[in-house]
Design a protein around this motif. Structure first.
Motif, PDB file in Angstrom:
ATOM      1  N   ASP A   3       0.870  -1.169   0.000  1.00 16.97           N
ATOM      2  CA  ASP A   3       0.000   0.000   0.000  1.00 16.97           C
ATOM      3  C   ASP A   3       0.908   1.221   0.000  1.00 16.97           C
ATOM      4  N   THR A   4       1.112   1.802  -1.180  1.00 16.04           N
ATOM      5  CA  THR A   4       2.163   2.809  -1.355  1.00 16.04           C
ATOM      6  C   THR A   4       1.796   4.193  -0.862  1.00 16.04           C
ATOM      7  N   GLY A   5       0.506   4.426  -0.606  1.00 14.89           N
ATOM      8  CA  GLY A   5       0.036   5.785  -0.358  1.00 14.89           C
ATOM      9  C   GLY A   5      -0.528   6.403  -1.612  1.00 14.89           C
ATOM     10  N   ASP A   6      -0.263   5.789  -2.759  1.00 14.90           N
ATOM     11  CA  ASP A   6      -0.857   6.196  -4.036  1.00 14.90           C
ATOM     12  C   ASP A   6      -1.289   4.939  -4.780  1.00 14.90           C
ATOM     13  N   GLY A   7      -2.039   4.118  -4.086  1.00 13.03           N
ATOM     14  CA  GLY A   7      -2.500   2.881  -4.686  1.00 13.03           C
ATOM     15  C   GLY A   7      -1.694   1.678  -4.234  1.00 13.03           C
ATOM     16  N   VAL A   8      -2.239   0.506  -4.537  1.00 11.41           N
ATOM     17  CA  VAL A   8      -1.682  -0.760  -4.088  1.00 11.41           C
ATOM     18  C   VAL A   8      -1.047  -1.503  -5.257  1.00 11.41           C
ATOM     19  N   VAL A   9       0.097  -2.128  -4.987  1.00 11.76           N
ATOM     20  CA  VAL A   9       0.746  -3.030  -5.935  1.00 11.76           C
ATOM     21  C   VAL A   9       0.654  -4.440  -5.356  1.00 11.76           C
ATOM     22  N   VAL A  10       0.087  -5.358  -6.130  1.00 13.98           N
ATOM     23  CA  VAL A  10      -0.047  -6.760  -5.719  1.00 13.98           C
ATOM     24  C   VAL A  10       1.046  -7.574  -6.384  1.00 13.98           C
ATOM     25  N   ILE A  11       1.633  -8.490  -5.648  1.00 17.67           N
ATOM     26  CA  ILE A  11       2.714  -9.328  -6.180  1.00 17.67           C
ATOM     27  C   ILE A  11       2.293 -10.786  -6.104  1.00 17.67           C
ATOM     28  N   ASN A  12       2.033 -11.367  -7.269  1.00 15.65           N
ATOM     29  CA  ASN A  12       1.584 -12.762  -7.450  1.00 15.65           C
ATOM     30  C   ASN A  12       0.162 -12.952  -6.919  1.00 15.65           C
ATOM     31  N   THR A  13      -0.568 -13.910  -7.534  1.00 16.69           N
ATOM     32  CA  THR A  13      -1.991 -14.040  -7.214  1.00 16.69           C
ATOM     33  C   THR A  13      -2.408 -15.459  -6.840  1.00 16.69           C
ATOM     34  N   GLY A  14      -1.445 -16.367  -6.626  1.00 16.54           N
ATOM     35  CA  GLY A  14      -1.783 -17.657  -6.053  1.00 16.54           C
ATOM     36  C   GLY A  14      -2.198 -18.718  -7.052  1.00 16.54           C
ATOM     37  N   PRO A  15      -2.583 -19.897  -6.530  1.00 15.78           N
ATOM     38  CA  PRO A  15      -2.723 -21.082  -7.364  1.00 15.78           C
ATOM     39  C   PRO A  15      -4.087 -21.299  -7.995  1.00 15.78           C
ATOM     40  N   SER A  16      -5.070 -20.424  -7.731  1.00 17.35           N
ATOM     41  CA  SER A  16      -6.414 -20.706  -8.240  1.00 17.35           C
ATOM     42  C   SER A  16      -7.243 -19.428  -8.316  1.00 17.35           C
ATOM     43  N   ARG A  17      -8.350 -19.514  -9.059  1.00 15.71           N
ATOM     44  CA  ARG A  17      -9.292 -18.395  -9.103  1.00 15.71           C
ATOM     45  C   ARG A  17      -9.800 -18.084  -7.692  1.00 15.71           C
ATOM     46  N   LEU A  18     -10.123 -19.129  -6.924  1.00 16.13           N
ATOM     47  CA  LEU A  18     -10.629 -18.937  -5.569  1.00 16.13           C
ATOM     48  C   LEU A  18      -9.620 -18.205  -4.703  1.00 16.13           C
ATOM     49  N   TYR A  19      -8.343 -18.572  -4.801  1.00 17.48           N
ATOM     50  CA  TYR A  19      -7.311 -17.877  -4.033  1.00 17.48           C
ATOM     51  C   TYR A  19      -7.289 -16.400  -4.416  1.00 17.48           C
ATOM     52  N   GLY A  20      -7.305 -16.100  -5.711  1.00 12.84           N
ATOM     53  CA  GLY A  20      -7.269 -14.709  -6.148  1.00 12.84           C
ATOM     54  C   GLY A  20      -8.434 -13.908  -5.612  1.00 12.84           C
ATOM     55  N   GLU A  21      -9.623 -14.507  -5.608  1.00  9.64           N
ATOM     56  CA  GLU A  21     -10.794 -13.808  -5.091  1.00  9.64           C
ATOM     57  C   GLU A  21     -10.642 -13.525  -3.601  1.00  9.64           C
ATOM     58  N   GLN A  22     -10.162 -14.503  -2.861  1.00  6.22           N
ATOM     59  CA  GLN A  22     -10.009 -14.299  -1.415  1.00  6.22           C
ATOM     60  C   GLN A  22      -8.825 -13.398  -1.098  1.00  6.22           C
ATOM     61  N   GLN A  23      -7.788 -13.447  -1.922  1.00 12.14           N
ATOM     62  CA  GLN A  23      -6.683 -12.495  -1.774  1.00 12.14           C
ATOM     63  C   GLN A  23      -7.197 -11.068  -1.939  1.00 12.14           C
ATOM     64  N   ARG A  24      -8.025 -10.867  -2.947  1.00 12.07           N
ATOM     65  CA  ARG A  24      -8.551  -9.525  -3.200  1.00 12.07           C
ATOM     66  C   ARG A  24      -9.391  -9.040  -2.028  1.00 12.07           C
ATOM     67  N   ARG A  25     -10.235  -9.905  -1.485  1.00  8.64           N
ATOM     68  CA  ARG A  25     -11.056  -9.498  -0.345  1.00  8.64           C
ATOM     69  C   ARG A  25     -10.194  -9.216   0.882  1.00  8.64           C
ATOM     70  N   ALA A  26      -9.138 -10.002   1.072  1.00  8.93           N
ATOM     71  CA  ALA A  26      -8.244  -9.775   2.211  1.00  8.93           C
ATOM     72  C   ALA A  26      -7.572  -8.407   2.104  1.00  8.93           C
ATOM     73  N   ILE A  27      -7.161  -8.032   0.902  1.00  7.50           N
ATOM     74  CA  ILE A  27      -6.543  -6.719   0.701  1.00  7.50           C
ATOM     75  C   ILE A  27      -7.555  -5.610   0.962  1.00  7.50           C
ATOM     76  N   GLU A  28      -8.768  -5.784   0.460  1.00  7.71           N
ATOM     77  CA  GLU A  28      -9.792  -4.743   0.608  1.00  7.71           C
ATOM     78  C   GLU A  28     -10.202  -4.553   2.059  1.00  7.71           C
ATOM     79  N   ARG A  29     -10.028  -5.593   2.880  1.00  6.85           N
ATOM     80  CA  ARG A  29     -10.323  -5.431   4.309  1.00  6.85           C
ATOM     81  C   ARG A  29      -9.297  -4.546   5.012  1.00  6.85           C
ATOM     82  N   LEU A  30      -8.095  -4.472   4.447  1.00  3.83           N
ATOM     83  CA  LEU A  30      -7.012  -3.736   5.104  1.00  3.83           C
ATOM     84  C   LEU A  30      -6.789  -2.341   4.535  1.00  3.83           C
ATOM     85  N   THR A  31      -7.192  -2.121   3.304  1.00  8.41           N
ATOM     86  CA  THR A  31      -6.998  -0.805   2.703  1.00  8.41           C
ATOM     87  C   THR A  31      -8.096  -0.528   1.692  1.00  8.41           C
ATOM     88  N   LYS A  32      -8.512   0.714   1.647  1.00 17.39           N
ATOM     89  CA  LYS A  32      -9.494   1.143   0.656  1.00 17.39           C
ATOM     90  C   LYS A  32      -8.822   1.739  -0.573  1.00 17.39           C
TER      91      LYS A  32
END
Length: 332
Positions: free
Chosen positions: A74-103
């Motif tokens: 979370d850079t202060g000017d947007g978020v950079v994500v590094i790698n998205t995991g082994p499945s569509r389900l992981y990516g979806e839950q990764q995204r929700r986990a990030i959104e819980r911590l930063t808007k």
């Protein structure tokens, strides 16, 4: 102070270069396929920097095939994500986990190499720029179908709805190294080689966090399906310079514990040197593959994750090439 003799000094240096253990924390997540829940737990490792740690293990249904460390800044000017995991389900839950911590909005998603757990979660990020080196994208397109077949076999229902979706935007290696200035962070992007033909490395020079990708393995046997061993060792030398000069401090390997300093790099180098020496000397002795597969590993490697499966895979793939080179060499 007593002076060390030359032999003793070399012995001391050699010992220092061998793999030293790194503590492996308990796997924080409790994957539950009945609830389709990876139980992802982001952990802050530096200002603005978070890692979602996979199990230090091999792929299995019990861990949801979640063995990779993904991350976000979370850079202060947007978020950079590094790698998205082994499945569509992981990516979806990764995204929700990030959104819980930063808007903050996600500016980009970086894929560090062509292996499937680096990008099989990309489907969850279809509305964001997904980026990788051009060679990585080409390799992922060529091998994505085979990767999917293998992971569906290994991971079962965790893979439901997953399709190989490589990054859409190519990073031109001619433009690397480059520095991205985003908010309070400066991210240096570098192209190295060895684990694959195109290994993207990200160094946050603001915090000293080095996202080393598959070039560094810690407490786990390195995977080698796309390896160039000489190039890999040279890349480790490059990374060591970043750590030795203090430019990098914290290492995030794609597989294994996050740690400070040189331990993971030295583990990886020690393994690669041992493995290549084993194959060379065994070929020169005329040993067949079966004999080499029965060679015991040194004690310092014996408890690493994915042992002996990864060693067996490496030897089965690479040892015949060493035999061929020895056979083709001119008689002395």
């Amino acid at each position: 102070m007593r002076r060390l003799g030359v032999a003793a000094l070399w012995a001391l240096l050699a010992t220092a270069a061998l793999a030293q253990p790194v503590a492996v924390p308990p796997f924080a997540s409790k994957p539950d396929m009945a609830r389709s829940d990876y139980d992802l737990k982001p952990r802050q490792i530096a200002p603005g920097s978070w890692v979602i740690e996979g199990e230090v293990a091999d792929f299995s249904r019990a861990n949801g095939c979640n063995i990779i460390n993904t991350a976000f800044i979370d850079t202060g000017d947007g978020v950079v994500v590094i790698n998205t995991g082994p499945s569509r389900l992981y990516g979806e839950q990764q995204r929700r986990a990030i959104e819980r911590l930063t808007k903050a909005p996600v500016r980009k998603v970086l894929q560090l190499n062509l292996h499937p757990d680096y990008f099989f979660g990309h489907q969850a990020w279809a509305d964001r720029p997904t980026e990788a080196l051009a060679g990585t994208i080409a390799g992922a397109r060529a091998e994505g179908g085979a990767y999917a077949d293998n992971l569906y076999r290994l991971c079962g229902d965790w893979m439901r709805g997953t399709e190989s979706t490589p990054s859409r935007e190519a990073i031109d290696p001619k433009n690397l190294p480059q520095t991205l200035s985003l908010g309070a962070h400066k991210l240096e992007l570098m192209r190295l080689h060895g684990h694959t033909a195109d290994d993207l490395v990200v160094l946050d020079t603001t915090t000293g966090v080095l996202f080393a990708g598959g070039l560094v393995f810690t407490e786990r046997v390195p995977t080698t399906p796309h390896a160039d061993f000489a190039a890999w060792l040279a890349s480790l030398d490059t990374l060591e310079q970043l750590l030795a000069t203090g430019k990098a401090k914290t290492v995030v390997p794609s597989h294994g514990p996050v740690h400070e300093g040189l331990a993971g790099l030295r583990q990886t180098r020690d393994w690669l040197q041992w493995l290549t020496n084993l194959m060379q000397t065994s070929a020169e002795r005329g040993l067949d593959l079966g004999e080499v597969l029965r060679t015991p590993v040194p004690e310092r490697f014996a408890k690493w994750a994915a042992q002996p499966a990864e060693l067996q895979r490496s030897l089965t793939q690479w040892y015949p090439r060493y035999e061929q080179r020895v056979l083709a060499a001119p008689a002395r």
